[in-house]
Design a protein around this motif. Structure first.
Motif, PDB file in Angstrom:
ATOM      1  N   VAL A 133      14.404  44.612  25.211  1.00 12.60           N
ATOM      2  CA  VAL A 133      15.166  44.690  26.459  1.00 12.60           C
ATOM      3  C   VAL A 133      14.183  44.795  27.615  1.00 12.60           C
ATOM      4  CG1 VAL A 133      16.875  45.993  27.769  1.00 12.60           C
ATOM      5  CG2 VAL A 133      17.091  45.811  25.277  1.00 12.60           C
ATOM      6  N   VAL A 146      21.676  50.335  23.445  1.00  8.19           N
ATOM      7  CA  VAL A 146      22.055  49.025  22.923  1.00  8.19           C
ATOM      8  C   VAL A 146      23.193  49.220  21.931  1.00  8.19           C
ATOM      9  CG1 VAL A 146      21.284  46.937  21.733  1.00  8.19           C
ATOM     10  CG2 VAL A 146      19.669  48.231  23.161  1.00  8.19           C
ATOM     11  N   ILE A 220      24.317  46.330  26.599  1.00  8.56           N
ATOM     12  CA  ILE A 220      23.031  46.970  26.867  1.00  8.56           C
ATOM     13  C   ILE A 220      23.053  47.584  28.259  1.00  8.56           C
ATOM     14  CG2 ILE A 220      20.542  46.626  26.987  1.00  8.56           C
ATOM     15  CD1 ILE A 220      20.877  44.208  25.158  1.00  8.56           C
TER      16      ILE A 220
END
Length: 285
Positions: A133, A146, A220
């Motif tokens: 990420v 997440v 996310i």
């Protein structure tokens, strides 16, 4: 306000909205009335068709419950959900594209350590998932949450299976210092959206199928960034070009298989997720 015909009734209805105090509501309803009236005039709607439309919407509402939302299904299959999503998520370069949340998200998914197996012992071909990420400029984001969830190899989510005693094929992770996360599960399958109600009968009448290609859901979140809701689709799945809810984007298609060091093909997904920063809104100084 009298003596209306097919030519002057639209303006009469619009004029009746003049005292609407909420400016946005007035704008929305005015546009709705104009487009709806133009639609009726364009196709010259018959009484039988009007009655059929009322009956369809009534049955759609009657199908809704705390476990099923037929109107969202209708919105999905007419492309409205994805249109609203696209208008509200114009992404900068480097940010991952979004798609619909879907009906099977569970907010109370268990938080598990990186590398955990989330299949809960359900049979299926093993799948390893590795992700990173980042901010849209490429900087890794540590501590991002997440959420992941997906269907089994028969196309069913855990919440659709009455015999399951606990959640499966879903979890929450936190990225490490390099923005990375990993887990194992089983391969998801393509599956049909619920099609035993009025929306399913509409699809049948239109010559459309109810299927979605195989995918894994991701939600996310990181402080200072817009929460990303998206899927990653299996590049080898059927229905990529005819997703029943129009959710597929080229950037969200990825191979769900890779070669190990010995050249043996294994099931695995690796993907980089980019998050859009929230606007930096400052007060007057």
């Amino acid at each position: 306000m009298r003596d209306f015909d097919e030519h002057n009734i639209t303006e009469a209805v619009v004029d009746s909205l003049a005292q609407t105090r909420d400016a946005r509501l007035k704008t929305v309803v005015t546009s709705l009335v104009r487009h709806l009236h133009d639609f009726v005039r364009d196709i010259e709607l018959s009484f039988d068709e009007w009655n059929a439309a009322i009956d369809f919407l009534t049955r759609t509402g009657q199908m809704c419950s705390d476990k099923r939302q037929e109107f969202i299904l209708l919105s999905d299959t007419l492309g409205v959900s994805m249109l609203v999503d696209a208008i509200n998520h114009r992404m900068p370069e480097g940010a991952t594209e979004t798609t619909v949340l879907g009906p099977f998200f569970v907010a109370a998914a268990p938080e598990l350590p990186l590398g955990a197996d989330i299949s809960a012992g359900i049979d299926g071909e093993k799948l390893s998932v590795n992700g990173v990420v980042c901010a849209s400029d490429g900087r890794p984001l540590a501590g991002a949450t997440v959420d992941v969830w997906h269907a089994d190899d028969d196309g069913y989510y855990d919440v659709q299976q009455a015999d399951l005693q606990s959640l499966a094929m879903r979890a929450r992770f936190r990225t490490d210092g390099d923005g990375r996360f990993a887990f194992t599960s089983i391969m998801p399958a393509f599956y049909p959206i619920p099609h035993d109600g009025p929306v399913g009968r509409m699809l049948e009448a239109l010559g459309r199928h109810p299927y979605r290609p195989a995918h894994v859901h991701f939600m996310i979140a990181a402080e200072g960034y817009e929460t990303l809701i998206t899927h990653i689709f299996d590049a080898e799945s059927p229905y990529l070009d005819s997703d029943a809810v129009f959710g597929v984007k080229n950037s969200l298609i990825a191979p769900f298989s890779c070669e190990d060091q010995s050249g043996k093909v294994q099931r695995g997904l690796t993907y980089r997720f980019g998050l859009k920063p929230l606007p930096n809104i400052k007060g007057d100084s």
